[in-house]
Design a protein around this motif. Structure first.
Motif, PDB file in Angstrom:
ATOM      1  N   GLU A  88       0.847  -1.183   0.000  1.00 46.41           N
ATOM      2  CA  GLU A  88       0.000   0.000   0.000  1.00 46.41           C
ATOM      3  C   GLU A  88       0.891   1.244   0.000  1.00 46.41           C
ATOM      4  N   PRO A  89       0.392   2.373  -0.525  1.00 46.70           N
ATOM      5  CA  PRO A  89       1.243   3.564  -0.625  1.00 46.70           C
ATOM      6  C   PRO A  89       1.818   4.039   0.705  1.00 46.70           C
ATOM      7  N   PHE A  90       1.082   3.814   1.805  1.00 50.49           N
ATOM      8  CA  PHE A  90       1.554   4.227   3.117  1.00 50.49           C
ATOM      9  C   PHE A  90       1.409   3.067   4.100  1.00 50.49           C
ATOM     10  N   LYS A 101       5.155  -2.808  10.148  1.00 51.14           N
ATOM     11  CA  LYS A 101       4.006  -3.455   9.504  1.00 51.14           C
ATOM     12  C   LYS A 101       3.656  -2.708   8.231  1.00 51.14           C
ATOM     13  N   TRP A 102       3.548  -3.479   7.116  1.00 51.26           N
ATOM     14  CA  TRP A 102       3.204  -2.843   5.848  1.00 51.26           C
ATOM     15  C   TRP A 102       2.128  -3.666   5.138  1.00 51.26           C
ATOM     16  N   PRO A 103       0.913  -3.142   5.029  1.00 55.73           N
ATOM     17  CA  PRO A 103      -0.168  -3.889   4.373  1.00 55.73           C
ATOM     18  C   PRO A 103       0.068  -4.005   2.866  1.00 55.73           C
ATOM     19  N   VAL A 104      -0.449  -5.081   2.292  1.00 56.07           N
ATOM     20  CA  VAL A 104      -0.260  -5.342   0.864  1.00 56.07           C
ATOM     21  C   VAL A 104      -1.578  -5.799   0.233  1.00 56.07           C
ATOM     22  N   HIS A 105      -1.682  -5.591  -1.087  1.00 56.31           N
ATOM     23  CA  HIS A 105      -2.700  -6.240  -1.889  1.00 56.31           C
ATOM     24  C   HIS A 105      -1.988  -6.944  -3.032  1.00 56.31           C
ATOM     25  N   PHE A 106      -2.719  -7.512  -3.993  1.00 53.83           N
ATOM     26  CA  PHE A 106      -2.098  -8.452  -4.921  1.00 53.83           C
ATOM     27  C   PHE A 106      -2.440  -8.156  -6.379  1.00 53.83           C
ATOM     28  N   HIS A 107      -1.495  -8.525  -7.231  1.00 51.94           N
ATOM     29  CA  HIS A 107      -1.683  -8.428  -8.670  1.00 51.94           C
ATOM     30  C   HIS A 107      -1.246  -9.750  -9.292  1.00 51.94           C
ATOM     31  N   ARG A 151       5.802   4.592   0.978  1.00 52.48           N
ATOM     32  CA  ARG A 151       6.690   3.607   0.362  1.00 52.48           C
ATOM     33  C   ARG A 151       7.660   4.322  -0.570  1.00 52.48           C
ATOM     34  N   SER A 152       8.874   3.795  -0.656  1.00 49.02           N
ATOM     35  CA  SER A 152       9.887   4.415  -1.504  1.00 49.02           C
ATOM     36  C   SER A 152      10.602   3.408  -2.395  1.00 49.02           C
ATOM     37  N   MET A 153      10.544   2.111  -2.023  1.00 48.10           N
ATOM     38  CA  MET A 153      11.271   1.097  -2.778  1.00 48.10           C
ATOM     39  C   MET A 153      10.310   0.226  -3.589  1.00 48.10           C
TER      40      MET A 153
END
Length: 290
Positions: free
Chosen positions: A43-45, A168-174, A223-225
């Motif tokens: 996620e962006p943040f 902690k960094w939330p994610v979604h999927f592609h 996020r930066s990377m």
């Protein structure tokens, strides 16, 4: 479908490395070598809600009746708790008709020894599957490291002085198509490279794409990377020997400063196809891909 279940022998003889392939033959080879994988998009943040119930780092919502896994490298005596790596809510994944061996419900929790390279040694990684709703479980902090843990590990190298705390960094999927390194031949290698480069550009764009009209109040950690974290993604010829051994890559991570994963190389979790069919995630292991 995972390609390694019926992994074909290399169809092109090494002696025919420079033989020209007609378009039909080349397309058949590319089709056989293509398989689905999933890209974890941060996620962006970091402060954004975990809308899929999936995240990297942080703390897991591991049910209280399940013990936190500890490291027992080359010894029966546990030395220190494993670091929590990721939590994946399987019901949120865009499986479609693919990945038929994977359970469609429950949550996978990934843990590993963050202190050293991993080479499939038992007692250095753990994958736990909980087939139930864990959303009501509170997040659990990593247990304290016992005094003198490092001296008992017999490790020559340790990447941290104190227990690592990941953000902690939330994610979604592609969902995307990847091409395995399954054949020899210059024509196939050229065509494969062209497709892989196009896929890499698409994933890189997804990893850093801005989100329009986003309410940024309370959002500080951007996020930066454009790190590439994936599910079910073979890493070209680097883990070809694991493919041939019918090992399925559950999760692959690379260096990502955004959430503090400063691992020196790629870290991948694998499970063999028979264990996955039996839902026996205790047979999963981790491997450092250099």
């Amino acid at each position: 479908m995972f390609p390694l279940i019926e992994y074909p022998a290399k169809l092109a003889d090494p002696a025919e490395h420079h033989r020209a392939l007609d378009p039909g033959e080349l397309e058949q080879m590319l089709a056989k070598a293509t398989y689905p994988a999933l890209f974890l998009v941060k996620e962006p943040f970091a402060e954004m809600p975990a809308r899929t119930g999936c995240w990297l780092g942080g703390a897991p919502t591991l049910p209280p009746e399940i013990a936190w896994p500890w490291v027992a490298r080359y010894t029966e005596e546990a030395t220190h708790p494993m670091h929590f790596i990721a939590q994946i809510n399987l019901a949120s994944l865009p499986f479609g008709e693919d990945f038929e061996l994977m359970p469609r419900t429950g949550t996978l929790f990934f843990f590993a020894d963050y202190a050293d390279h991993l080479e499939g040694v038992p007692g250095t990684a753990s994958v736990i599957w909980v087939d139930g709703d864990v959303s009501a479980c509170p997040e659990r902090a990593m247990p304290d490291f016992p005094e003198g843990w490092k001296e008992r590990t017999l490790l020559d190298v340790c990447w941290f002085e104190e227990p690592k705390v990941f953000r902690k960094w939330p994610v979604h999927f592609h969902k995307f198509d990847q091409i395995a390194w399954m054949f020899v031949g210059q024509d196939f290698a050229d065509a494969m490279l062209e497709r892989v480069m196009a896929t890499d550009k698409t994933l890189n764009d997804l990893a850093i794409a801005p989100v329009p009209d986003l309410d940024r109040s309370g959002l500080e950690t951007e996020r930066s990377m454009p790190a590439r974290h994936t599910l079910f993604d073979f890493y070209g010829d680097r883990d070809e020997h694991l493919m041939m051994a019918r090992q399925i890559p559950l999760l692959r991570l690379e260096y990502d400063h955004d959430w503090g994963f400063d691992y020196s190389e790629h870290l991948a979790f694998y499970i063999d196809s028979e264990a996955l069919k039996a839902r026996d995630f205790s047979r999963a292991f981790a491997w450092t891909i250099i």
